[in-house]
Structures are given as C-alpha cells and as structure tokens.
Design a protein around this motif. Structure first.
Motif, short mmCIF file in Angstrom:
data_model
loop_
_atom_site.label_atom_id
_atom_site.label_comp_id
_atom_site.label_asym_id
_atom_site.label_seq_id
_atom_site.Cartn_x
_atom_site.Cartn_y
_atom_site.Cartn_z
N ASN A 88 0.87 -1.27 0.04
CA ASN A 88 -0.11 -0.06 -0.11
C ASN A 88 0.84 1.12 -0.04
O ASN A 88 1.49 1.44 0.92
N ARG A 89 0.86 2.21 -1.04
CA ARG A 89 1.55 3.46 -1.06
C ARG A 89 0.87 4.38 -0.27
O ARG A 89 1.16 5.62 -0.17
N GLN A 90 -0.38 4.18 0.54
CA GLN A 90 -0.98 5.13 1.32
C GLN A 90 -1.60 6.11 0.57
O GLN A 90 -1.87 7.31 1.09
N ASP A 91 -1.70 6.24 -0.79
CA ASP A 91 -2.35 7.32 -1.89
C ASP A 91 -2.78 6.82 -2.98
O ASP A 91 -2.36 5.76 -3.37
N ILE A 92 -4.09 7.30 -3.24
CA ILE A 92 -4.91 6.53 -4.28
C ILE A 92 -4.12 6.67 -5.80
O ILE A 92 -3.96 5.59 -6.33
N PRO A 93 -3.39 7.91 -6.13
CA PRO A 93 -3.04 7.74 -7.47
C PRO A 93 -1.54 6.90 -7.41
O PRO A 93 -1.50 6.39 -8.40
#
Length: 522
Positions: A88-93
């Motif tokens: 998970n990059r913890q950012d939607i984009p």
C-alpha cells in the motif's frame, strides 16, 4: 514517452470504488466481467487530511470491506488494498500507478468523486496515465438527482442563490408531492413554519434498533497503522450501517416510527435523546448505500398512505431533494477556494473543549459530548448550538470547517463545507445564507431543555453567571454593524440594539470580552 508496460495483449479494466461509492445498484455491477478488476483502497491520504472521528474511519473501512466481500460473492474480481498491506502506497494515485502496472491494465475507470480535492487528484493522475498509454475514463456515480452544474445554470451570475427556488424546480422536474395539476400538495411548497416545536418528552423517541457490530480487530489494525482520530470508537458496540441491507432497515424504521413526528420536532433540542426523531440515514446516503430517490419516494408514499402528516414529509423531502442537492451544486460552483473564505475576519482558535466536551455550558457540553461519543449530532445542534457559539465567539471558520469535516460520520466536504462556512458561519459573506444564524440563550431555552440544568443563567446578560450566548450575541452585531447593519433581515435586531443605553451597551462589550478572554474554561 516510452510506455512502462511490456508488449502485451490488452490487459484488464481496473475500476476504482471510493469509500463513499458503496452502491451495489450501480450499473457497473449488473454483469460479471472477468476482464474487470474492482479496486478498493484504505489509504492514509484519506484518513489524514483532517483528524477524523474514530467511528468514521471504522465505518468507512468496515463498509468497504463488506462491499468487497459482497462483490466477490457475486463473482466479481476484487483487489482490496488494506491499510496495513505492505504494498500500500497510502495514496490513491500512487496505488493506481502500481496496480495498473501490476495488472497490465488497458484502462482505468473511476466514478466521479464528490469532493473537489479527490476530483482534482484523479484528473491530474489521469492526464499523466494517458501519457503512459493507459486509457482513463471517468463515469457518473448515478447517485444524485441533479448534475454538478445544475445550480450554476439555474442561478447564473446571481450573487445570492435561494434554495427555495431550486427546491421548487426540483419538485416540478421530479414530480414530487404534486397534485394532478402540477401544484404542490397541500396548497403550499414549504411547511417549515409548522416544524418548530420543542419536545416535552411525548411522544417517546423511537428505540434505536440498529444492529451492533464488533470491530475491535479492525480498530486494532487502524491504531497500529498510526491513524490519528478523535472521539470514541465504540469498536465493540458499533451501530452504523455496513451495507445496503442495513441502511434499508434503518429507512424502514424511520418511515414507520420517526417520520410521523419528524416535522414537529426536527428543530427540538433535548438532553434526553441522542437522535429524537431524526432519520440517521445521512451516512447511508452519503456513502451511496441508499439512493435519494428511493428515500424520497418512501417518504411520499407514507403520506399518501396516511401514515405521516404532510408537513413532516415535506420537511424531510426538502432536506434531501432541496437542501442536499442544492449544497452540492453550490459547492461545485464555488470550488476551489471556498473552504478558505473568511468574510468576517474571524481568527480565534477553537477552544480545547471542542475535543473533550468539557464545558459548563450545558447545551454545548451535550452537543459536543454527543458528537464525540456517537460521531453524530442533528442539524440544529450543529447550526444553532455549536455553530452559533462559534460564530458569536469569532472562531476561525476554516478551523471549524475542518473540525466538522472530521467529527461527523456523514461529513464529506461537498455537503459539509457549504453548511459550515456558508449556512453556519456566514464566512462567505452571504452567498449561501441570507443572514447569520445566531441567537441568544432565549432561542436555546425555547427549543430545548438544557438551560434548566446549566451552570449559567439563561436570562442574565452580564455578571459571573450570565449565559455566554447573551453578551456574545449583542457584541457580535455591535462589532459587525458596518457589514451587517444594512441587511433587511436584521432590521429588528439593530433596532433593538439602538435601544440600549451607552452604559448598557458598554457593559455588554466588557462582558463579551471577558467571556472571550476565558473561553477555554467556560
């Protein structure tokens, strides 16, 4: 630009489902397609842009997980990115970039977000993704009864928009509460004057029949991920709906047990009931588990069946078909920039008791304490108790906006920002509201029962035990006389202000300043 994807056949279509887009009736889900993967993401960029109530984070995460399970059970392909996933990059984009590469996606689709912040982020991402040979297609959420720009087209360049005009247009367009001749049922469009009664304890408030959920394990995951929240999580006794079936059950309960009395007591304040006759449908609506048209139709059907009075049904429908759709149109017409408005120049920080509820003012202790405990307060608590005090005390409107956006389970910026900054705080200078909605203790006492047990004297304007609302009320209009004195809806207020002797007016000013000087310990 060189594509990051190797030569390959067309990959799957990725469809992004946001946490407030949990509508199983969306046309996306009518058929099972093996070439489509649905994406749901729990990310810190969404938990952290303001400090949210613990129950709000729990509710959205739990509902997203329930929705993912429902889609999988129906045969759809789903990728659910949990808050603690290592990838998970913890950012939607950023997650979209990684997942598009992982799946070799040929196209990414997303339902248009309701918040400007997310809409801009996805629009910017889409422009970059197209350069990398990924087709990006926004689609409609199929939720609202109006388009984003319907309000703008109706009002044009008018400085002030009147919701009543918009509401009547929507009643006509959607044939709601109209007779055979197209005229309003009951002979009038608005029965608001009939909906202002205090509640004396009868009829009794409906029993809360919402199911209880145990989210202790999920709450531990959220805490371990470092998400900072406020309020009580109620993780082992969680009552908010997780799916459409639970939201529909709450709609059934409201129509049968609360709607008949909603009109009379929608503005009532009481220490004896958290919810009184309010619907508790706003979270289900704002996450799209429910659709506004079905809620409106159920309410109208109750009146036509003789199960609820017209003034109650019209008042309830006006909140959804009128106000809810109207503020959404207002929001999109005035963004970006609207969340920074501060026409009255108010700069005072929020008192510490906004995060504890520990104030001697009984009405505020109740409204804020309930908000911290349940992530909910009804519209009069938000407008005429908390918002009223905030405006009279000159609290910073953007700070208050961020607090409202975080604390309430149904608060998403498209609906919250106009209500807080325009309707409650008059921070837009009157673009939304025709006057500031403020009062002294007299209104709070008339509509509620808090004053009887308060440490302050509801009738006193000055003195140690004087209710803070009283001096602050007159000081507010005195201080903003130049800006507000010409408002035709405030003529009576300023005529009363003129009747004060110079000595009495000075005493009120001194009292107000002393109150503000000790605001943290009121």
């Amino acid at each position: 630009m060189t594509s990051p994807f190797p030569d390959r056949e067309a990959g799957p279509v990725l469809r992004l489902v946001l946490g407030d887009q949990l509508d199983p009736q969306h046309s996306w889900f009518r058929e099972v397609r093996p070439d489509v993967v649905y994406l749901l993401m729990e990310v810190r960029s969404e938990t952290d842009y303001v400090r949210h109530h613990a129950q709000k984070v729990l509710a959205i995460f739990a509902a997203m997980r329930a929705f993912a399970t429902q889609l999988q059970a129906a045969g759809h392909r789903v990728r659910h990115v949990a808050i603690d996933d290592a990838s998970n990059r913890q950012d939607i984009p950023a997650n979209l970039d990684a997942l598009a590469l992982h799946y070799g996606a040929s196209e990414v689709q997303y339902q248009a977000p309701d918040e400007w912040r997310l809409d801009r982020a996805l629009t910017d991402w889409a422009a970059q993704a197209r350069e990398r040979a990924v087709t990006v297609t926004p689609v409609d959420s199929e939720h609202f009864l109006t388009a984003r720009d319907d309000c703008q087209r109706l009002f044009g360049d008018s400085r002030q928009w009147l919701m009543e005009r918009f509401y009547r247009e929507q009643r006509r367009k959607h044939r709601v509460l109209l007779d055979a001749d197209g005229k309003p049922e009951g002979g009038q469009w608005n029965f608001d004057a009939d909906n202002r009664k205090p509640w004396k304890g009868k009829p009794p408030a409906p029993v809360d029949t919402r199911p209880t959920h145990d989210h202790a394990a999920l709450w531990q995951v959220i805490e371990a991920a470092g998400v900072q929240t406020m309020g009580e999580p109620q993780a082992q006794a969680f009552r908010w709906p997780l799916d459409r079936s639970e939201a529909l059950a709450q709609l059934d309960h409201f129509i049968a047990h609360a709607l008949p009395y909603f009109g009379d007591y929608q503005d009532a304040l009481t220490s004896r009931s958290d919810f009184l006759f309010h619907s508790l449908l706003s979270f289900g609506l704002n996450t799209k588990m429910l659709r506004p048209r079905e809620v409106i139709d159920r309410a109208e059907a109750a009146w036509r069946a003789g199960d609820a009075p017209l003034h109650a049904v019209e008042g309830f429908i006006r909140q959804i078909l009128g106000w809810r759709e109207y503020v959404r149109g207002f929001y999109w017409a005035h963004m970006p920039g609207y969340t920074e408005v501060n026409a009255l120049g108010h700069e005072r920080p929020l008192p510490a008791w906004f995060w504890t509820g520990e104030t001697k003012m009984a009405c505020l202790a109740r409204a804020i304490g309930q908000s911290l405990e349940t992530a909910y307060a009804h519209h009069i608590q938000r407008l005429m108790v908390i918002g009223n005090f905030a405006l009279l005390a000159g609290l910073h409107p953007e700070a208050l906006h961020r607090w409202y956006l975080g604390i309430y389970i149904d608060a998403f910026e498209w609906v919250e920002a106009p209500n807080t900054l325009g309707m409650s705080q008059f921070a837009d200078g009157g673009r939304l509201a025709t006057k500031p909605y403020v009062s002294s203790a007299a209104y709070l006492d008339r509509m509620g029962d808090h004053c009887a047990g308060c440490a302050y004297d509801k009738k006193a304007r000055v003195g140690e035990r004087a209710c803070p609302f009283n001096a602050l009320y007159w000081n507010f209009f005195d201080h903003h006389r130049e800006r507000l004195g010409g408002n035709h809806r405030l003529g009576m207020v300023y005529r009363q202000l003129e009747r004060f002797s110079p000595e009495d007016l000075q005493a009120l000013r001194v009292q107000a300043q002393a109150t503000l000087a000790r605001i943290d310990v009121l």
